[in-house]
Design a protein around this motif. Structure first.
Motif, PDB file in Angstrom:
ATOM      1  N   GLU A   1     128.056 142.171  92.733  1.00  0.00           N
ATOM      2  CA  GLU A   1     127.061 141.111  92.631  1.00  0.00           C
ATOM      3  C   GLU A   1     127.550 139.987  91.716  1.00  0.00           C
TER       4      GLU A   1
ATOM      5  N   VAL B   1     131.841 150.618  99.367  1.00  0.00           N
ATOM      6  CA  VAL B   1     131.182 149.561  98.622  1.00  0.00           C
ATOM      7  C   VAL B   1     130.906 148.423  99.588  1.00  0.00           C
ATOM      8  N   ASP B   2     129.643 148.014  99.620  1.00  0.00           N
ATOM      9  CA  ASP B   2     129.266 146.916 100.495  1.00  0.00           C
ATOM     10  C   ASP B   2     129.707 145.617  99.898  1.00  0.00           C
ATOM     11  N   LYS B   3     130.600 144.928 100.540  1.00  0.00           N
ATOM     12  CA  LYS B   3     130.855 143.599  99.987  1.00  0.00           C
ATOM     13  C   LYS B   3     131.320 142.626 101.054  1.00  0.00           C
TER      14      LYS B   3
ATOM     15  N   HIS C   1     128.931 149.862  90.616  1.00  0.00           N
ATOM     16  CA  HIS C   1     129.736 149.091  91.573  1.00  0.00           C
ATOM     17  C   HIS C   1     128.939 147.942  92.165  1.00  0.00           C
ATOM     18  N   LYS C   2     127.702 148.225  92.466  1.00  0.00           N
ATOM     19  CA  LYS C   2     126.847 147.202  93.061  1.00  0.00           C
ATOM     20  C   LYS C   2     126.763 145.985  92.137  1.00  0.00           C
ATOM     21  N   TYR C   3     126.610 146.257  90.846  1.00  0.00           N
ATOM     22  CA  TYR C   3     126.488 145.148  89.913  1.00  0.00           C
ATOM     23  C   TYR C   3     127.774 144.366  89.750  1.00  0.00           C
TER      24      TYR C   3
ATOM     25  N   GLU D   1     127.607 154.254  92.130  1.00  0.00           N
ATOM     26  CA  GLU D   1     127.139 153.328  93.153  1.00  0.00           C
ATOM     27  C   GLU D   1     126.439 152.130  92.505  1.00  0.00           C
ATOM     28  N   PHE D   2     125.625 152.471  91.536  1.00  0.00           N
ATOM     29  CA  PHE D   2     124.853 151.482  90.822  1.00  0.00           C
ATOM     30  C   PHE D   2     125.758 150.483  90.099  1.00  0.00           C
TER      31      PHE D   2
END
Ligand SMILES: Nc1ncnc2c1ncn2[C@@H]1O[C@H](COP(=O)(O)OP(=O)(O)OP(=O)(O)O)[C@@H](O)[C@H]1O
Ligand SMILES: Nc1ncnc2c1ncn2[C@@H]1O[C@H](COP(=O)(O)OP(=O)(O)OP(=O)(O)O)[C@@H](O)[C@H]1O
Ligand SMILES: [Mg+2]
Ligand SMILES: [Mg+2]
Lengths: 321, 370, 344, 514
Positions: free
Chosen positions: D453, D252-254, D448-450, D445-446
C-alpha cells in the motif's frame, strides 16, 4: 637509595590498604557473576569486622575470629540471597537495606558484648593474625648501607599480615574457581543467561545462593582483614566506605577477579602515594592530597579502562516461568 | 496495583517496627515504651514536629534526586557529594555576595543548584563520553567533594577564626521563616500568647520544606507530563530504542545526572540557608545522600512519595534519638529498623505471601465461625 | 608575653554566683545532660571522657545524668532542644563543633544553663554559658620534650587528624617541646609532620606512622582520634614508640605507648558540675585549664613506665616554668615562630 | 520417511491442559509421536505450541493431563527429568550463553571433570568434535557464541541436546532466523538424525518446510488440537486454512509498480562494524519512488550496518547518502527522520520499542516533541491516547488497550505497533528490516499488505529480509548484497530463487573476477 626505601614503603602501604578491599571486591565478583548485584558489601564487611574482632578477642585465636567473620558476612549475605533470589527483591534495594542492618547490628552487638562500649577490646599483637615474614629481614642486618636500604625496603614490602598473602592467593583461587571449575562455569552461566542454565537442569536458585553467600563470606573476611590485621579491634567508623570502594574496584576490574584486584591495588597505591607525598617537602595542602586517590582512579578510568559490561543478567531477579 | 504497593509499604513499616521491637526486648528494653517515647518525641509538641520536618527536608530532596536518576536508568550514589558541593557553594554565595533579601537566597539557592548540577554532570559526562559506570564515578566524586569542601573551609578569607567552619552566611541570605520577627519584641509578645505557634517556630523553621514539596511536584510533573521527562525515561528504559527514536542518548545521560545533581545540590543549599548557615569541616560523610537512597527506595522512586518517605525516615531518626536519654536504649536499633523496613519493601512477594496466609487464616476462622 | 596565651585572664577560680542554682527545689535531683558530636559517647576520646566526668558527678554529687548522641551536624540543635525539654539543669555540648548550636540555644533560652567543651566565646560569652578550654599545647609541649630527650634517631613524628585550631594546639605545642629539648641538648631534631585529613581512617594513620618510622623517626605523637589507633598499631608492630593523646593510652599498647598528652575533659566537666551543685555556676566565663589547674592537662601517670626518672624530673621543672609563665607554649603557627625565635 | 517405527510411541501426551490464570493455553491436547518420525506442530502465534513443548520438557507443569515417554508414564517435573528420558529441546529463543565458547555451552550442566575438580575442556572438546562429525553438525568448538552465525548457534543448540544423549529432539521455530542455505542444511540434518534413530518434533510457521521435512503435522488453534495429518496427503493451502480457520492467499496482491524518480541515493558508502572492520564497502544503490526494492542476502553481509548507517545510528566512514536531493550523511537519527525516512527495525524489542512504556508512549517515540502530542514541552496525554487508540483499531493491535506496556503484547502485536507508528509517519522512504520475523501467516499477510500500500501511494520501500520468499514476493526490483556490496540488481520478472540464491552465495562476484 632513599628512593628505594620510599618505594618499599609505598608498596607496603599499597598492600596493607588493598588487602581488605581485595577480599570484598572478590566477594562482589562472585555475587555479580551469578547475576546478583551486591551493594550490600559495605554492610557485610562491617559485620565481618565486628565478628572477627569479637570472636578473636574471646577465643584469643585470630583464625577462629577470621572464620567467624566469614560466617557472619555469609549470614548477612544469606539474607540478601533470600531477598533477591527467593523473593525476587530488587537487588539494589536489598543491598541498601543490608547496609543499614549490617553496621546497625554490629554496633548494637558490640555494645551488648562489651559493656556498652562502641568498640571491641584490642587484641595483643600475639593474638592478631600473624605476620609470616616478620623478623626475616630485620634479622639480616647488613653493614653495607645500600644493602641495609634494600633489606629495609624488602621488609616494608613483605613483612605483611597473612591476610595480605591470603588475599592475593584468593584472587588466584577465585579466578580458578570461576573459570576452571564446574561450579564456576555454572555460576557464570547463571549470571549471563539463567534461563539457559535452567533448561539444562542447573538449579539456578541454588547456584545464586551459593555465590551470594560466598560473596558475604569474602566481604566478611575483608572486614576482619581490617579489624584483626590492619588494626586490632572493631570500632564504629572502622568500615566507612571501603565496601563501596571495593564495589567500584570490581566494576573497574570489569567483574573479573584479577581486574578487581588491580582496581584495589591501584586505589591502595594511590593512598600510598598520598602518604608518601605528604611526607616530602612538597607543600601540598593535605586536603587536596586526600582527594588524590579518588582523582587518580577517575583519570585511570578515563584513560585506560573505559566502557565495561557486567554479566548480562546481573541485577535481574530470576523467576521460573 | 498502586494501592497494593502502598499496603506493602505500610506492612513493611509495621514489620520493621516489630523486628526493631524484638531487638529492643532482647536488650531488655520495653519496645512499647520505646515506641511511645518515639511517638511522643515526634508529635507531643509542635516544635518536635518542626524538627522532624527540618530533619526530613534535605532527605526529601536527596530522595528525589536518587529517584529521578533511577527513573532515567542511572544509579546516583553521588547524592552525598552533590549535597556537599551544593552546600559549599551556597555558603560561599551566602557569605561573599552582598545582595538584598529575597534576591540573596534565590541567588544562593541557584548557585547550590548549579554546583550540584556540575558535580552530577561530571559523572554524566564521564559516562556518556568514556562509558564509565556512574556507580564508580559518583563514589569517587563523593570523596572528592568532601575533601574539597574541607579544603575550601580552610581558605583564609572564608574560614571563621577559631572555628573549624566557614563564615556564616549573611542574614540577607537566610531562608528561615520569620527569623528576625521571632526574636523581636513584637514577635515575642505575639508568640507569648500563642504557644502553638511559638513552639512551632522555635526551631529554625525554613522555606526548605516548601521548596522540597515544590520540587517533588515539579519533578513528578517533568517525568510524567513533559517531553523532557519522556525522553529521559525512554533513555532510562531502553537506550537503543531511544536512540532509534531520535533521542540524543549522550546529552540526555548528562542532563539526567545534572538534574539529579541539581536536586541534591539544592538540598545542600537549603540546609545551609535554612538551618546550618555555614559549612563545617566534615570528618566523615554525613549521610544525606545515603539516607536519600533509602528514602528513594521506600518511595519506590516516586518523587511525590519521597515526601512521606522522608518524613517517616526523619521521624524515625529524630524520634529514635530520644530513646537514649530517656531509657538508655541504643539508637542503632533505629538503623536496624530502617534496614528491615527497606528489606521488606524490597520483597513484595514475601509480604503478599504473608498477607495471603493471614487472609486464608482469617478465612478459615470465618468458616469455623459459621 | 602572657597575653598571647588563650584566655589566660580567666581561670577556674574566678567564679560568679548566678544565684540561680539555689532556687532549684531540693526535692528534685539536679539533672545534667550532654550532647556528643558524631563520635558518639564511646569514642575513647573526649566524648567518652566528658561522659565519665558526668558519671563521676552522678556518683559523688547525687545528680542525674544522661547523654544524647549526634549522628550528623544537623542533629546538634534538636538534641539540645530535646534535652532542654527533658528538664535538665545544665546541658553540655562536647566539642568545638557544637559551639554554634550551644550559642543559639543559649540565646534562645536565657534561663537555661549550658556549657561547651573546647570552645571559648571570649567576651561574648552569654551569662548562661560556660566555656571549658584546655591548653592542650602544654601537655603536648611536655610529651614533645620527652620525645626530644628520648629520640635516638633525632627524628620524631606527629600525626594529626583533620587540621584545625584544636589539633594545631597539639601540633605546635609538641614541636615546641621537641625543639626545646633539642636546644637543651644542643642538637638538631627533625619533626616529621603529617595530617590524615580524617579522624577515622585507621589504615591511613598506620600508613603515615609506618612511613615515619621508615624514615627514621623513633617516636610518633598523634592527635587524630581513631586514626591514632593506626599510629599506635604501627608502633606496636615495629617495636617503636608512640605517644597517646587525650587520655592515658598506654593500655592500647603497654610496651609501645611512651606517654600520653592528657586532656582531662572529665575533670573539666566534673568541676563545672560541682560548681553548679554548690551554687557557684561560673556563667559567662570561659574556664581554661592549664598545667596549673589541678591535673586537667598533664602527661599520663603511666609515663614512669618507660620514661627515665631524670627526664620526668626535668618535665616537672618545665611544668613549673610553664605555670610560672617563664615558658609560653605556642599553639599555632604564629606563636610557634615566635617561640622558635625566642629559643635562638 | 522409511525411518518411522510405527510400533514405538516415543511420546504420548494425553489430555494436556495448561492454564495461565484464567487463560487456557493448552486445551485438552493429545499428541502422539512415533520413533524416527519428524513431527511438525503448526499453529498461529500464541496457539500454544511452545507451551505444549515446554510442558513436555518439564519447564511448565500441566494443569492436567499425562505424559508417556517410550510407553512409560513420566512426571516431567523439571528439565532434568526430560533430559534423563532422552528429550532435548532447542528453544525458540536460543538458550546460549553469549560469552561462553561453543564447547562450554554444550557441556554446561554435564561437565566432564578432570583432576582437582577442573572442567576437562580437552575431553569435552573431543566429545563435541566426535558428535559434530557423527551428525554432520559443523561447529567451531572454541569460538564464542557472540562471534558465530545464527546458523552455527542453531547447530550448537542441537549438539547440546545430542550431548545429553537426546533421542527425541524438540525444535521450536528453528528456521525463523536462518538463511535459505541454512534452512536447507538443517532440513538435511534433521533427516540425517532420524536415520540414526532420533525422533524430531519441529514447530514452524513455514508451510514449505513442513512439506519438505515432516512426516506428520499436528495443528493447534487457540490452544485446541485441530488434528494430525500425514503431510504427504495435504497441500500447503490446506495446512494454512486448518491453522487459521479460513482461506489464506499466499500471493501478494499487487498492481504493477509505477516507478518514479530517484528518491534515495547511496553513493560509495563505507561503514565499519563494532569491531572496526569495513562491512559495507563502497556500496551504491538508487531507490525510486513507487517501488519496493528488496535487498536479498545472507545475514552478516553488512545489511544491519547499512541500515544503521542510513538511519543515523552508525557512522558513515565515507560516501554519501542523499534523500530527496538532501545530503543526509551522518546526520542524527532525528534529522534523518525529519527528512522523510522511517525505519522498521530488525530487532523490535531492542530498537523498536521501549517495553516498559505503554503502547501509547511507544506510538509517539519519534514524534513526542511535536504537536498534537506535546506543546511547549508539555505532553498532551489525551491526544496521545486518542491517536493510539485510533491506530490500534486500524492496525488491529490486540488487546486494544493503549495503557498496557508494550512488553505485555505478543511479538506479532508488538510488530503491528511499530508498523503503525512508522507508516503513520508517512515517510518518503520506508526501511523495512525483517518486518515479518517470527510472525504467523495471518500477521505476515497484514504486514505485506501495508508495505505494498505504501508503494502504491508512490512512496519508496527498501525491504531487507533474509527470507528469500518474502523478498521475491514483495519486491519490484531485487538487489543482492554480498560482502558489503551490491553484486547485482534484478528486475522482478527476471528473478527466481536459483539465480538469486547463487548471487547471495557470492556467485556473481566470482563471475566478475573471471
Ligand atoms: N510470564 C508471563 N506472565 C504473564 N503473561 C505472559 C507471560 N509471558 C507471556 N505472557 C503473555 O502472553 C502473551 C503472548 O506472549 P508470547 O510472547 O508468548 O507471544 P506469542 O504467542 O509467542 O506471540 P508472537 O508470535 O506474536 O510473539 C502476551 O500477551 C503476554 O501478556
Ligand atoms: N508464562 C505465561 N504466562 C501467561 N500466559 C502465557 C505464558 N506463556 C504463554 N502464555 C500464553 O499462552 C499462549 C500460548 O503461548 P505459546 O508461547 O505456547 O504460543 P506459540 O504457539 O508457541 O506461539 P508462537 O508461534 O508465537 O511461538 C500465548 O498466547 C500466551 O497468551
Ligand atoms: Mg512459540
Ligand atoms: Mg512467539
Amino acid at each position: 637509595m632513599k628512593m628505594l626505601s620510599d618505594l618499599g614503603v609505598i608498596i607496603g602501604i599499597t598492600l596493607m590498604y588493598s588487602a581488605p578491599l581485595i577480599y570484598t571486591s572478590l566477594g562482589g565478583v562472585l555475587s555479580e557473576n551469578a547475576g546478583v548485584v551486591n551493594i550490600g558489601l559495605e554492610g557485610m564487611m562491617t559485620i565481618g569486622a565486628f565478628a572477627g574482632a569479637t570472636v578473636a578477642y574471646f577465643t584469643q585465636n585470630p583464625w577462629i575470629g577470621f572464620l567467624a567473620a566469614g560466617i557472619a558476612g555469609g549470614l548477612l549475605a544469606l539474607l540478601h540471597a533470600i531477598a533477591c533470589v527467593t523473593f525476587t527483591a530488587d537487588h539494589v534495594v536489598s543491598g541498601i537495606a543490608i547496609n543499614f542492618i549490617g553496621p546497625g547490628l554490629s554496633i548494637f552487638l558490640t555494645k551488648i558484648f562489651f559493656d556498652g562500649a562502641a568498640m571491641t577490646i584490642p587484641l595483643d599483637l600475639d593474638n592478631k593474625i600473624p605476620r609470616p615474614l616478620n623478623g626475616l629481614f630485620s634479622s639480616i642486618s647488613p653493614t653495607n648501607p645500600t644493602m641495609a636500604r634494600i633489606v629495609d625496603a624488602l621488609d616494608s614490602i613483605f613483612n605483611q599480615y597473612a591476610t595480605v598473602y591470603i588475599a592475593l592467593l584468593l584472587v588466584l583461587a577465585v579466578w580458578f574457581f570461576l573459570y576452571k571449575t564446574k561450579l564456576g562455569l555454572r555460576i557464570r552461566s547463571v549470571g549471563e543467561h539463567p534461563r539457559a542454565a535452567d533448561t539444562l537442569g542447573i538449579n539456578v536458585y541454588r547456584i545464586k545462593y551459593l555465590a551470594v553467600i560466598l560473596s558475604g563470606v569474602l566481604a566478611g573476611f575483608g572486614g576482619a582483614a581490617m579489624s584483626i590485621a590492619v588494626i586490632s579491634n572493631y570500632r564504629a567508623a572502622l568500615i566507612s566506605g571501603q565496601g563501596f570502594i571495593a564495589l567500584a574496584a570490581m566494576i573497574f576490574g570489569k567483574w573479573k577477579p584479577q581486574g578487581a584486584m588491580l582496581g584495589c591495588l591501584l586505589f591502595g597505591a594511590a593512598q600510598g602515594l598520598v602518604v608518601y607525598l605528604g611526607s616530602t617537602s612538597l607543600n601540598i595542602s593535605s586536603q587536596l592530597l586526600a582527594m588524590l586517590p579518588y582523582i587518580i582512579t577517575l583519570v585511570v578510568l578515563m584513560g585506560f579502562v573505559g566502557e565495561a559490561r557486567g554479566p548480562k543478567a546481573s541485577g535481574i531477579p530470576y523467576e521460573k516461568e | 496495583m498502586k494501592g497494593n504497593k502502598f499496603v506493602i509499604t505500610l506492612i513493611s513499616i509495621l514489620l520493621g517496627l516489630v523486628i526493631g521491637g524484638i531487638a529492643l526486648s532482647i536488650t531488655g528494653f520495653n519496645p512499647i515504651e520505646a515506641y511511645k517515647i518515639m511517638f511522643k518525641g515526634v508529635f507531643s509538641n509542635p516544635k518536635y514536629i518542626s524538627w522532624t520536618i527540618i530533619r526530613s527536608t534535605p532527605l526529601i530532596l536527596t530522595g528525589i534526586s536518587v529517584s529521578f536518576a533511577f527513573k532515567t536508568g542511572l544509579f546516583n550514589i553521588g547524592a552525598e557529594g552533590q549535597f556537599i558541593f551544593g552546600s559549599l557553594v551556597a555558603t560561599l554565595v551566602g557569605y561573599f555576595f552582598h545582595l538584598p533579601p529575597i534576591i540573596h537566597p534565590i541567588v544562593a539557592l541557584l548557585a547550590g543548584i548549579l554546583a550540584g548540577a556540575l558535580w552530577g554532570g561530571i559523572a554524566g559526562f564521564l559516562k556518556s563520553k568514556f562509558g564509565i559506570n556512574e556507580v564508580i564515578t559518583t563514589i569517587m566524586l563523593n570523596w572528592i567533594a568532601l575533601y574539597f569542601s574541607n579544603f575550601m573551609v580552610f581558605w583564609e578569607p572564608f574560614k571563621r577564626p577559631n572555628r573549624d567552619a566557614s563564615e556564616r552566611i549573611l542574614d540577607t541570605a537566610s531562608i528561615q521563616i520569620l527569623e528576625k520577627w521571632k526574636t523581636s519584641d513584637a514577635g515575642k509578645a505575639f508568640l507569648a500568647n500563642n504557644t502553638f505557634l511559638k513552639d512551632f517556630l522555635n526551631p529554625p523553621v525554613n522555606f526548605g520544606i516548601i521548596i522540597a514539596i515544590l520540587v517533588a511536584i515539579l519533578i513528578w510533573y517533568i517525568l510524567k507530563h513533559t517531553t523532557l521527562g519522556y525522553q529521559l525515561r525512554a533513555v532510562g528504559f531502553n537506550k537503543d530504542a531511544a536512540e532509534y527514536g531520535g533521542i540524543n542518548i549522550k546529552r540526555n545521560t548528562i542532563l539526567a545526572m545534572m538534574i539529579a545533581g541539581a536536586i541534591s545540590g539544592l538540598s545542600g543549599a537549603t540546609q545551609v540557608l535554612g538551618v546550618s548557615k555555614e559549612t563545617a569541616i566534615l570528618a566523615t560523610m554525613e549521610g544525606y545522600g545515603f539516607d536519600g537512597m533509602a528514602v528513594a527506595l521506600i518511595a519506590n522512586s516516586n518523587p511525590l512519595a519521597c515526601i512521606p518517605a522522608a518524613l517517616l525516615f526523619g521521624g524515625l531518626k529524630y524520634g529514635g534519638s530520644k530513646l537514649q536519654p530517656t531509657m538508655g536504649a541504643p539508637i542503632e536499633v533505629i538503623n536496624i529498623t530502617i534496614g528491615v523496613i527497606i528489606m521488606f519493601i524490597a520483597m513484595p512477594k514475601l509480604i503478599n505471601i504473608i498477607a495471603a496466609f493471614r487472609s486464608r487464616k482469617r478465612g478459615v476462622e470465618i468458616e469455623n465461625a459459621k | 608575653s602572657s597575653s598571647d596565651t588563650p584566655s589566660e585572664v580567666e581561670g577556674p577560680t574566678e567564679t560568679e554566683d548566678q544565684g540561680e542554682a539555689e532556687n532549684t527545689p531540693a526535692s528534685e535531683p539536679i539533672r545534667i545532660a550532654m550532647v556528643t558530636d558524631e563520635g558518639g559517647v564511646h569514642d575513647q576520646s573526649f566524648n567518652q571522657s566528658a561522659w565519665e566526668g558526668l558519671q563521676r558527678a552522678q556518683e559523688e554529687l547525687g545528680i542525674e545524668v544522661s547523654y544524647q548522641e549526634s549522628q550528623q551536624d544537623a542533629d546538634f540543635a534538636p538534641n539540645f532542644e530535646t534535652l532542654l525539654d527533658a528538664g535538665n539543669d545544665l546541658i553540655w555540648g562536647i566539642g568545638f563543633k557544637l559551639a554554634d548550636a550551644v550559642l543559639d540555644a543559649a540565646t534562645a533560652n536565657p534561663d537555661q544553663k549550658y556549657a561547651i567543651v573546647d570552645h571559648s566565646f571570649g567576651d561574648n560569652t552569654p551569662d548562661n554559658v560556660v566555656g571549658v578550654m584546655f591548653k592542650a599545647e602544654q601537655p603536648s609541649f611536655l610529651v614533645g620534650y620527652i620525645a626530644g630527650r628520648m629520640t635516638e634517631t633525632n627524628k620524631v613524628g606527629f600525626v594529626g587528624g583533620i587540621a584545625g585550631d584544636i589539633i594545631w594546639g597539639f601540633d605546635y605545642g609538641y614541636q615546641a617541646g621537641v625543639q626545646y629539648a633539642a636546644h637543651e641538648l644542643g642538637k638538631e631534631i627533625e619533626v616529621l609532620n603529617q595530617y590524615a585529613e580524617s579522624f577515622s581512617d585507621v589504615a591511613k594513620g598506620k600508613a603515615i606512622a609506618q612511613q615515619m618510622y621508615q624514615q627514621g623517626a623513633d617516636i610518633v605523637f598523634h592527635a587524630a582520634g581513631d586514626v591514632g589507633t593506626g599510629v599506635i598499631e604501627a608502633a606496636k608492630e615495629q617495636g617503636k614508640w608512640a605517644i597517646g593523646v587525650d587520655r592515658d593510652q598506654n593500655y592500647l599498647a603497654p610496651d609501645n605507648v611512651l606517654t600520653s598528652a592528657m586532656k582531662r575533659v572529665d575533670v573539666g566537666v566534673y568541676n563545672v558540675v560541682k560548681d553548679l551543685v554548690e551554687g557557684k555556676f561560673p556563667g559567662g566565663q570561659t574556664i581554661t585549664y592549664g598545667l596549673a589547674d589541678g591535673g586537667a592537662v598533664d602527661i599520663a601517670p603511666s609515663s614512669n613506665k618507660h620514661v627515665p626518672q631524670e627526664i620526668l624530673d626535668a618535665v616537672e621543672e618545665l611544668k613549673q616554668k610553664i605555670i610560672d609563665g617563664e615558658i609560653v607554649v605556642p599553639y599555632n603557627e604564629a606563636t610557634y615562630k615566635e617561640f622558635i625565635d625566642s629559643l635562638k | 520417511m522409511n525411518n518411522i517405527d510405527y510400533n514405538t510411541k516415543v511420546i504420548e501426551m494425553k489430555n494436556i491442559t495448561k492454564k495461565f490464570g484464567d487463560f487456557v493455553a493448552n486445551d485438552n491436547i493429545d499428541l502422539v509421536v512415533h520413533k524416527g518420525e519428524i513431527h511438525a506442530l503448526l499453529g498461529e502465534n500464541g496457539a500454544g505450541k511452545t507451551t505444549l513443548m515446554n510442558i513436555l520438557y518439564g519447564l511448565y507443569q500441566p494443569t492436567s493431563g499425562e505424559i508417556f515417554i517410550n510407553g512409560k508414564k513420566v512426571e516431567v517435573s523439571n528439565p532434568n527429568v526430560a533430559i534423563a528420558n532422552g528429550i532435548g529441546m532447542v528453544h525458540q529463543h536460543f538458550m546460549l550463553v553469549d560469552n561462553f565458547t561453543v564447547v562450554e555451552n554444550i557441556i554446561l550442566g554435564m561437565e566432564p571433570i578432570g583432576k582437582f575438580g577442573v572442567v576437562d575442556i580437552n575431553k569435552a572438546r573431543k566429545e563435541v568434535e566426535e558428535l559434530s562429525s557423527k551428525y554432520g553438525l559443523y561447529v567451531d568448538p572454541d569460538a564464542k557464541i557472540e562471534d558465530i552465525s545464527v546458523g552455527m548457534q542453531q547447530r550448537v543448540e542441537i549438539l547440546k541436546a545430542l550431548y545429553r544423549g537426546a533421542d527425541i529432539l524438540i525444535l521450536d521455530e528453528p528456521t525463523a532466523v536462518l538463511t535459505p542455505q541454512e534452512i536447507e542444511e538443517i532440513i538435511e540434518i534433521m533427516k540425517n538424525l532420524t536415520k540414526q534413530g532420533k525422533t524430531i518434533i519441529i514447530i514452524t510457521h513455514k508451510l514449505k518446510e513442513i512439506k519438505q521435512s515432516a512426516d506428520y503435522c499436528t495443528i493447534i488453534r487457540r490452544g485446541k488440537k485441530i488434528g494430525t495429518v500425514k503431510v504427504d496427503d495435504v497441500t500447503e493451502e490446506e495446512l494454512a486454512s486448518m491453522m487459521v480457520g479460513r482461506e489464506i492467499s499466499f500471493k501478494v496482491d499487487k498492481k504493477p509498480a509505477e516507478i518514479g524518480d530517484v528518491i534515495l541515493e547511496i553513493e560509495d558508502l563505507t561503514v565499519k562494524d563494532n569491531r572496526g572492520l569495513d562491512v559495507v564497502k563502497n556500496l551504491s544503490l538508487k531507490l525510486h519512488k513507487g517501488e519496493i526494492l528488496g535487498i536479498a542476502g545472507v545475514d552478516g553481509n553488512g545489511q544491519s550496518e547499512l541500515v544503521e548507517a542510513l538511519t543515523g545510528l552508525r557512522k558513515v566512514e565515507s560516501g554519501k547518502v542523499i534523500l530527496q536531493d538532501k545530503d543526509i550523511t551522518n546526520l542524527t537519527p532525528k534529522e534523518i527522520m525529519e527528512s522523510g525516512m522511517s525505519h522498521i527495525p530488525e530487532d523490535r524489542q531492542k530498537r523498536g520499542l521501549v517495553l516498559d512504556f505503554t503502547v501509547a508512549e511507544n506510538m509517539i517515540l519519534e514524534n513526542y516533541h511535536k504537536e498534537p502530542f506535546s506543546r511547549k514541552g508539555r505532553l498532551n496525554h489525551r491526544n496521545i491516547s486518542q491517536f493510539t487508540v485510533e491506530l490500534m483499531e486500524k492496525f488491529d493491535v490486540r488487546p486494544r488497550n493503549d495503557k498496557l506496556t508494550a512488553g505485555a503484547l505478543s511479538g506479532g502485536n508488538q510488530q503491528k505497533v511499530i508498523l503503525a507508528r512508522e507508516i503513520t509517519n508517512d515517510p518518503e522512504v520506508l526501511l523495512a528490516v525483517q518486518p515479518t520475523r517470527g510472525l504467523d501467516v495471518g500477521a505476515i499477510e497484514f504486514v505485506h499488505k501495508y508495505l505494498v500500500e505504501q508503494r502504491d501511494k508512490g512512496k519508496a520501500v527498501l525491504l531487507i529480509s533474509f527470507e528469500l520468499d518474502e523478498v521475491l514476493d514483495l519486491s519490484d526490483r531485487i538487489a543482492v548484497i554480498y560482502d558489503g556490496q551490491i553484486v547485482d540488481i534484478i528486475a522482478e520478472k527476471d528473478a527466481d530463487e536459483k539465480t538469486i540464491g547463487f548471487l547471495m552465495a557470492g556467485g556473481g562476484v566470482e563471475d566478475e573476477r573471471k
